[in-house]
Design an enzyme around this catalytic site. Structure first.
Site, PDB file in Angstrom:
ATOM      1  N   PHE A  36      35.219  46.034  36.970  1.00 45.96           N
ATOM      2  CA  PHE A  36      36.582  45.609  36.654  1.00 45.96           C
ATOM      3  C   PHE A  36      37.632  46.208  37.570  1.00 45.96           C
ATOM      4  CE2 PHE A  36      35.055  45.249  31.998  1.00 45.96           C
ATOM      5  CZ  PHE A  36      34.485  44.019  32.287  1.00 45.96           C
ATOM      6  N   HIS A  37      38.683  45.402  37.777  1.00 36.63           N
ATOM      7  CA  HIS A  37      39.920  45.866  38.420  1.00 36.63           C
ATOM      8  C   HIS A  37      41.074  45.380  37.559  1.00 36.63           C
ATOM      9  CE1 HIS A  37      40.076  41.724  39.757  1.00 36.63           C
ATOM     10  NE2 HIS A  37      38.933  41.865  40.410  1.00 36.63           N
ATOM     11  N   GLU A  38      42.295  45.686  37.990  1.00 42.68           N
ATOM     12  CA  GLU A  38      43.475  45.320  37.192  1.00 42.68           C
ATOM     13  C   GLU A  38      43.540  43.820  36.890  1.00 42.68           C
ATOM     14  OE1 GLU A  38      45.863  46.940  35.566  1.00 42.68           O
ATOM     15  OE2 GLU A  38      44.818  48.803  36.020  1.00 42.68           O
ATOM     16  N   GLY A  39      43.009  43.002  37.805  1.00 45.53           N
ATOM     17  CA  GLY A  39      43.015  41.553  37.589  1.00 45.53           C
ATOM     18  C   GLY A  39      42.216  41.193  36.339  1.00 45.53           C
ATOM     19  N   HIS A  40      41.008  41.769  36.217  1.00 50.96           N
ATOM     20  CA  HIS A  40      40.210  41.521  35.009  1.00 50.96           C
ATOM     21  C   HIS A  40      40.974  41.990  33.764  1.00 50.96           C
ATOM     22  CE1 HIS A  40      36.694  41.981  37.908  1.00 50.96           C
ATOM     23  NE2 HIS A  40      36.431  40.835  37.335  1.00 50.96           N
ATOM     24  N   GLY A 150      40.820  33.676  36.188  1.00 53.79           N
ATOM     25  CA  GLY A 150      41.869  33.922  37.175  1.00 53.79           C
ATOM     26  C   GLY A 150      41.994  32.731  38.123  1.00 53.79           C
ATOM     27  N   LYS A 151      43.227  32.518  38.608  1.00 52.11           N
ATOM     28  CA  LYS A 151      43.445  31.390  39.531  1.00 52.11           C
ATOM     29  C   LYS A 151      43.040  31.719  40.965  1.00 52.11           C
ATOM     30  CE  LYS A 151      47.115  29.007  37.043  1.00 52.11           C
ATOM     31  NZ  LYS A 151      48.553  28.712  36.992  1.00 52.11           N
ATOM     32  N   LYS A 152      42.635  32.955  41.227  1.00 53.70           N
ATOM     33  CA  LYS A 152      42.168  33.252  42.581  1.00 53.70           C
ATOM     34  C   LYS A 152      40.967  32.372  42.918  1.00 53.70           C
ATOM     35  CE  LYS A 152      39.748  36.949  43.870  1.00 53.70           C
ATOM     36  NZ  LYS A 152      38.601  36.511  44.689  1.00 53.70           N
ATOM     37  N   SER A 188      39.916  41.780  43.979  1.00 53.24           N
ATOM     38  CA  SER A 188      38.563  41.237  43.922  1.00 53.24           C
ATOM     39  C   SER A 188      37.597  42.410  43.845  1.00 53.24           C
ATOM     40  CB  SER A 188      38.288  40.442  45.205  1.00 53.24           C
ATOM     41  OG  SER A 188      36.894  40.261  45.381  1.00 53.24           O
TER      42      SER A 188
END
Ligand code: PAF
Length: 288
Positions: A36-40, A150-152, A188
């Site tokens: 995990f990172h902040e995006g998750h 996520g939209k990435k 990512s």
């Protein structure tokens, strides 16, 4: 905040979620491959706002990796992930084994035909078939009311939305904005592969998207002009090798020449050995 529950068996996960549904509880689901990172975490926080129970799956899905891709070295750290998920209020982690998900007798796949053809579909054959298959399985296991992505991974989101619509699956798919580092690099799990020098070259991806947004705001509508400028910017950064830079219709994901409808610039670039992707819908704010 209660202790997070870890579930490894499909049967247990299904009966747990079935009981929640029968009790009238809303389930929100965040499928992940872990590390995990902040995006998750931003997806999990959104899920917590929406539902009574938040389930996160951690599963590095072998069927979405090509034979020469990074399946075996994909970063994994379950303990770290467990703590991070617990800290934002996730209720359950579904953490199945390969044997549980793909027993020897396994033979069924979901293939979304059109939106998976272009972009990453060209350089990663079979990738989206693996993604839609695992998401279909996970949706049947977790039975969520909403699932958050996520939209990435713009094309992944389009393929999953298409599958859900075409197969009449009874859940809502929610896309959340790409979470970026303060300097703009899209978060990512693969960013950990980058050396310090590669990390600064990787900023060329978001740089190219910003440049395209600037040209679009100034009235440019020719895709080839915008792509060519984005290409020069990326090529000027060391360690970069462009896989693709394209401007596509946001609903069909087919290439456009003259931008007349909503379009997205999507790119995939290898920085050193690490393949990174990013995108931005033209005319939408790029928060970086
Ligand atoms: O985006 C990911 O992490 C994966 O592709 C997903 C959706 C969890 C399927 O394995």
């Amino acid at each position: 905040m209660g202790k997070i529950r870890i579930v490894e068996s499909i049967r247990e996960m299904q009966s747990y979620c079935e009981a929640l549904r029968r009790a009238g509880k809303k389930i929100s689901f965040v499928p992940t491959m872990g590390y995990f990172h902040e995006g998750h975490l931003s997806l999990m926080k959104e899920a917590c706002k929406q539902a009574d129970c938040v389930v996160v799956s951690i599963y590095v899905n072998p069927t979405q990796f090509g034979p020469k891709e990074d399946f075996s070295k994909y970063p994994r750290d379950f303990e770290r992930d467990r703590e991070m998920a617990q800290s934002v209020g996730v209720d359950v982690i579904f953490f199945p084994s390969n044997q549980e998900m793909y027993p020897e007798t396994y033979q069924t796949y979901v293939d979304v035909e059109q939106v998976t053809k272009n972009l990453c579909g060209m350089s990663r054959p079979g990738h989206f078939r693996g993604v839609t298959t695992i998401c279909c399985k996970l949706f049947n296991i977790v039975k969520p009311h909403t699932a958050i992505f996520g939209k990435k991974d713009f094309q992944q989101l389009a393929a999953i939305k298409r599958m859900v619509k075409d197969l009449n699956m009874d859940l809502e798919i929610i896309g959340m904005p790409t979470f970026r580092e303060p300097d703009g690099l899209a978060m990512s799990s693969r960013n950990v592969y980058l050396s310090k020098e590669e990390r600064s070259s990787a900023l060329a991806l978001v740089g190219a998207l910003k440049l395209a947004q600037k040209l679009y705001a100034e009235g440019e509508r020719k895709a080839d002009v915008m792509i060519q400028q984005a290409e020069s910017l990326i090529k000027s950064a060391p360690f970069t090798e462009i896989d693709y830079i394209k401007i596509c219709d946001t609903s069909t994901l087919e290439d456009v020449n003259e931008i007349k409808q909503e379009a997205v610039m999507a790119l995939a670039v290898k920085v050193g050995k690490t393949r990174l992707i990013d995108n931005s819908v033209l005319g939408e704010e790029l928060k970086a």
